[in-house]
Enzyme design. Structure first.
Site, PDB file in Angstrom:
ATOM      1  N   CYS A 185       0.833  -1.214   0.000  1.00 11.33           N
ATOM      2  CA  CYS A 185       0.000   0.000   0.000  1.00 11.33           C
ATOM      3  C   CYS A 185       0.862   1.256   0.000  1.00 11.33           C
ATOM      4  O   CYS A 185       1.393   1.658   1.038  1.00 11.33           O
ATOM      5  CB  CYS A 185      -0.934  -0.008   1.206  1.00 11.33           C
ATOM      6  SG  CYS A 185      -1.984   1.453   1.286  1.00 11.33           S
ATOM      7  N   CYS A 207      -0.414   4.107   2.196  1.00 11.79           N
ATOM      8  CA  CYS A 207      -0.164   3.898   3.634  1.00 11.79           C
ATOM      9  C   CYS A 207       1.308   4.119   3.970  1.00 11.79           C
ATOM     10  O   CYS A 207       1.627   4.715   4.992  1.00 11.79           O
ATOM     11  CB  CYS A 207      -0.514   2.471   4.060  1.00 11.79           C
ATOM     12  SG  CYS A 207      -1.963   1.777   3.302  1.00 11.79           S
ATOM     13  N   ASP A 208       2.201   3.609   3.161  1.00 11.94           N
ATOM     14  CA  ASP A 208       3.609   3.507   3.572  1.00 11.94           C
ATOM     15  C   ASP A 208       4.593   4.357   2.764  1.00 11.94           C
ATOM     16  O   ASP A 208       5.765   4.453   3.127  1.00 11.94           O
ATOM     17  CB  ASP A 208       4.051   2.034   3.511  1.00 11.94           C
ATOM     18  CG  ASP A 208       3.232   1.169   4.470  1.00 11.94           C
ATOM     19  OD1 ASP A 208       2.849   1.680   5.538  1.00 11.94           O
ATOM     20  OD2 ASP A 208       2.972  -0.002   4.144  1.00 11.94           O
TER      21      ASP A 208
END
Ligand code: NDP
Length: 310
Positions: A134, A137-138
Site C-alpha cells: 500500500c 499507507c507507507d
C-alpha cells in the site's frame, strides 16, 4: 439455534465501526472476527493518515483500540470464521467454522480484501520492513529514497505516480511488454521523468537482511539479471475481495467485489449490507472502510426498525 438481530462478519475498520454503531443503536450485534482479527491493518506498521491519532499509531494497536471501543459499547465479539450462508428466508443463517449455524435478521458483510503477493520468501520476510502492498499507507516512509513497484494495472500506475512525488526514483517492474492500466494512467506514468519502466521484467528476489536494500530483477525474454538498490518495494498486483462464501447469493462484479446500491450499503438481498474493502476497489482506506461500516449499521438499524424487529 442462536438468533441475533444484527450479525457482523469481519473485524477490520468496517466491521468494528459497524459494531460500535449497531451497539449504540441497541441492536446487540455479534461480530465474528474471521481468520485475521483486525484485518489488513494488523500487517502494516505505522498508520499516519487515520484522523484522530495526531502522532500516528501502529496498525495492530489501532485495531486493538477499535475492538476495545466496540466491546465497551456492548458488542459481542467472537473469534470464528463464517463458512457458509443461507439468505433465502428470514431469519438468515450463517454457519461458523463449518459447525454451528447462527440466525440473524440483518447481516453486515465486512470481510475485507487481501492483497495479492508475488509469493517470494524474501517478500514475506521483509513485509513491513520495506515491503508493502500500500503506497498510500507507507510511501511517506520512503521520502527522498529510491523504491521499486511491481504491477501494471491502475493501482500500480496510481501508486507509482503517488510515490514519484515522494521518492527520488520509482522503478516500475512490468512482467509483459504492455500495461493493463487505462490509457490515461499509462501516459501519466510514461511521462513522469522519475518513473523508470522495466518491461518484460520479473522480480527474482527482494534483497536485504533486516530491511530492504535492493531488488534483483530478471528480464523474462533474455534471462538477463540486474540488481537495483532500493529501500522500498511495493507490490501492486491486485487485491482479492474475501467474498467467496457469498458467490451466487450476493451480486458481485467479475472480480468478486460485492455490489451495493450507490450511496448506501445495501446489497441485492434485503437486510444484508456490505461495508469496507469487500465492496470497494477504489479507495481501500481505513477511514473510508470505517465510514462505510457506520453506513451499514445505520442501514441495518433502519431496516430492522421498518420490519418492527427489536
Ligand atoms: P489489476 O488486476 O487490474 O492489475 C494487476 C496487475 O498486476 C496487472 O498488470 C498484472 O499483470 C500484474 N500482475 C499480476 N500478478 C503478477 C505477478 N505475479 N507478477 C507481476 N505482475 C503481476 O489490479 P488493480 O489493483 O490494478 O485494479 C483492480 C481493478 O480496480 C481494475 O479494474 C482497475 O481498473 C480498478 N482500479 C481503478 C482505479 C481508478 O479508477 N482510479 C484505481 C485502482 C484500481 P498482467 O497485466 O500481465 O496480467
Amino acid at each position: 439455534m442462536e438468533r441475533v438481530n444484527c450479525l457482523i462478519i469481519g473485524s477490520g475498520p468496517a466491521g468494528y465501526t459497524a459494531a460500535i454503531y449497531a451497539s449504540r443503536a441497541n441492536l446487540k450485534p455479534i461480530l465474528y472476527q474471521g481468520i485475521q482479527p483486525g484485518g489488513q491493518l494488523t500487517i502494516t506498521t505505522e498508520v499516519e493518515n487515520y484522523p484522530g491519532y495526531a502522532d500516528g499509531v501502529q496498525g495492530p494497536e489501532m485495531m486493538v483500540d477499535f475492538e476495545k471501543q466496540a466491546k465497551r459499547m456492548g458488542a459481542d465479539i467472537r473469534f470464528g470464521l463464517a463458512t457458509k450462508v443461507d439468505f433465502t428466508v428470514q431469519p438468515y443463517k450463517v454457519q461458523i467454522d463449518d459447525g454451528d449455524w447462527i440466525e440473524a435478521y440483518s447481516v453486515i458483510i465486512a470481510t475485507g480484501a487481501s492483497a495479492k503477493w508475488l509469493g517470494l520468501e524474501s517478500e514475506q520476510r521483509l513485509n513491513g520492513f520495506g515491503v508493502s502492498a500500500c503506497a498510500v499507507c507507507d510511501g511517506f516512509f520512503f521520502r527522498g529514497k529510491e523504491v521499486a513497484i511491481v504491477g501494471a494495472g491502475d493501482t500500480a500506475a496510481e501508486e507509482a505516480l503517488y510515490l514519484s512525488k515522494l521518492c527520488t526514483n520509482v522503478h516500475m517492474l512490468i512482467r509483459r511488454d504492455a500495461m493493463r492500466a487505462s490509457k490515461v494512467m499509462q501516459e501519466r506514468v510514461l511521462n513522469t521523468p522519475n518513473i523508470k519502466v522495466y518491461w518484460n521484467t520479473d522480480t527474482d528476489e527482494i534483497l536485504g537482511d533486516k530491511t530492504v536494500t535492493g531488488v534483483r530483477i530478471k528480464n523474462n525474454k533474455t534471462d538477463e539479471t540486474n540488481t537495483i538498490p532500493v529501500n522500498g518495494f511495493f507490490v501492486a498486483i491486485g487485491h482479492q475481495p474475501n467474498s467467496e462464501i457469498f458467490k451466487g447469493v450476493i451480486d458481485m462484479d467479475d472480480a468478486g467485489y460485492i455490489k451495493t446500491v450507490p450511496g448506501t450499503s445495501k446489497t441485492n438481498v434485503e437486510g444484508v449490507f456490505a461495508a469496507g474493502d469487500v465492496q470497494d476497489k477504489i479507495y481501500r482506506q481505513a477511514v473510508t472502510a470505517a465510514g462505510s461500516g457506520c453506513m451499514a449499521a445505520l442501514d441495518a438499524e433502519r431496516y430492522l426498525g421498518a420490519k418492527g424487529i427489536h
